[in-house]
Design a protein around this motif. Sequence first.
Motif, PDB file in Angstrom:
ATOM      1  N   ILE A   1      -3.172  38.083  20.987  1.00  0.00           N
ATOM      2  CA  ILE A   1      -3.312  37.030  20.944  1.00  0.00           C
ATOM      3  C   ILE A   1      -3.872  37.700  19.029  1.00  0.00           C
ATOM      4  CG2 ILE A   1      -4.686  34.592  19.801  1.00  0.00           C
ATOM      5  CD1 ILE A   1      -4.868  35.260  23.530  1.00  0.00           C
TER       6      ILE A   1
ATOM      7  N   PHE B   1      -8.123  36.327  17.115  1.00  0.00           N
ATOM      8  CA  PHE B   1      -8.711  36.290  17.896  1.00  0.00           C
ATOM      9  C   PHE B   1     -10.386  35.918  17.842  1.00  0.00           C
ATOM     10  CE2 PHE B   1     -11.049  37.391  21.684  1.00  0.00           C
ATOM     11  CZ  PHE B   1     -10.190  37.282  22.784  1.00  0.00           C
TER      12      PHE B   1
ATOM     13  N   GLY C   1     -13.293  34.644  20.820  1.00  0.00           N
ATOM     14  CA  GLY C   1     -13.638  35.027  22.286  1.00  0.00           C
ATOM     15  C   GLY C   1     -15.251  34.850  22.683  1.00  0.00           C
TER      16      GLY C   1
ATOM     17  N   HIS D   1     -11.668  31.941  25.454  1.00  0.00           N
ATOM     18  CA  HIS D   1     -10.795  32.101  23.550  1.00  0.00           C
ATOM     19  C   HIS D   1      -9.865  30.911  23.542  1.00  0.00           C
ATOM     20  CE1 HIS D   1      -6.968  33.126  25.529  1.00  0.00           C
ATOM     21  NE2 HIS D   1      -7.427  33.936  26.530  1.00  0.00           N
TER      22      HIS D   1
ATOM     23  N   ALA E   1      -6.960  41.681  21.509  1.00  0.00           N
ATOM     24  CA  ALA E   1      -6.720  40.984  19.542  1.00  0.00           C
ATOM     25  C   ALA E   1      -5.640  41.468  18.947  1.00  0.00           C
ATOM     26  CB  ALA E   1      -8.316  41.493  18.926  1.00  0.00           C
TER      27      ALA E   1
ATOM     28  N   CYS F   1       2.442  32.405  18.425  1.00  0.00           N
ATOM     29  CA  CYS F   1       1.807  32.879  19.321  1.00  0.00           C
ATOM     30  C   CYS F   1       1.995  31.834  20.594  1.00  0.00           C
ATOM     31  CB  CYS F   1       0.118  32.911  18.818  1.00  0.00           C
ATOM     32  SG  CYS F   1      -0.916  33.588  21.110  1.00  0.00           S
TER      33      CYS F   1
ATOM     34  N   GLN G   1       0.423  30.386  23.899  1.00  0.00           N
ATOM     35  CA  GLN G   1      -1.192  29.949  24.386  1.00  0.00           C
ATOM     36  C   GLN G   1      -1.599  29.230  23.640  1.00  0.00           C
ATOM     37  OE1 GLN G   1      -2.728  33.127  25.272  1.00  0.00           O
ATOM     38  NE2 GLN G   1      -0.413  33.396  25.726  1.00  0.00           N
TER      39      GLN G   1
ATOM     40  N   GLU H   1      -3.683  28.508  21.549  1.00  0.00           N
ATOM     41  CA  GLU H   1      -4.593  29.293  20.489  1.00  0.00           C
ATOM     42  C   GLU H   1      -5.051  28.190  19.302  1.00  0.00           C
ATOM     43  OE1 GLU H   1      -5.399  31.664  23.488  1.00  0.00           O
ATOM     44  OE2 GLU H   1      -3.949  31.328  23.249  1.00  0.00           O
TER      45      GLU H   1
END
Length: 263
Positions: A5, A8, A10, A65, A155, A241, A244, A246
Motif C-alpha cells: 500500500i 501508508f 497505520g 490502516h 508500505a 491502489c 484497498q 485507503e
Amino acid sequence: MVVEIESFFGVYMLYCTNVKFKGRIYIGFTVNPERRIGQHNAGRHKGGAKRTSGRGPWEMVLIIHGFASDIAALRFEWAWQHPHSSRRLSLVSRRSRKESSLQFHWRVVSNMLRAAPWDRLPLTARWLKQEYRMDFEPGLQPPLHIPIAYGSVRAKKKLQSARVEEEDSETSWCFLCKELVKVSEKLSCFHPSCGMSSHVICLAEHFLKLEPSHLLPVEGECPACIRSLLWGSLIGNKNCCFGQLEEIIPSASQSHWANELQK
C-alpha cells in the motif's frame, strides 16, 4: 500474500511473547510496519520504544490502516492508548479482572471503529497474526465499509516520475459542475462502461446531499450510471491502489480536500 500500500499510515497492536512479560500490549503508529516491528525487537538504541525495549520478542498482531495522514493516525493511536481520557469513548468500561490485556484492547478498538469520526473513515482492520484473531462482540461489528482483512501488509514507496507532471497537465470535464478538472483533482467511476469523472469536491458534495450533517462521505451513487460507489474505493482507485479502502493523501502538511467542504 503480502499486500503493498502506498502512502501508508497505520496504528498497530504489539503482543509480548517474552515469558517474563507475556501478554503485555503496546499500541503504536507507523508508516512502515515491517521496519517498525524490527525496531521494537532490536531495542531502544535501534529506534524501538522505551516501553518495549528489553522486553521482547514482540509480535505485531493487528493493524488499523487507511488513514489519510499521520495526524489522523496519531489521533487514533492516542485514543486507543487512553480510552478513558477520550471523550469519544466515554461509554467504554474499564478492563475487568477476567479480561486479558489483548481482549481489552480489542474491545476498545471495536468501539472506536463504531465511534465518530472513525466510523466514517475508509479504514481496514487487519489481523497480521491469525492465531491471535478475535471476533467482534455482539453489537460491536464495524460499519460495512470497514473490512476485516488477514495477512501481512507492506508500505510501498510512491513512485515519482515525469509521468505524474505530464498527467497533471491533462484535463477533462467534470460531470457535475461542467468545468475543467485536472487529473490530480479528479475522481472517476470504476464501473465498466461508465466514463464519469468529476472533481473530488464536487463528488463529495454530491454524496453528502443525503447526509448534510456529515463532512466525509462513506458511499453514494455515481451521478452517471447510478451504481453504488464506496468513497474509500474511489480514493483507492484514484491512487492506483485497487481493492484497498485507503484514502491516500501525499502529505499531512498539505490541505485535505475535506477542508474545502467547510467553506
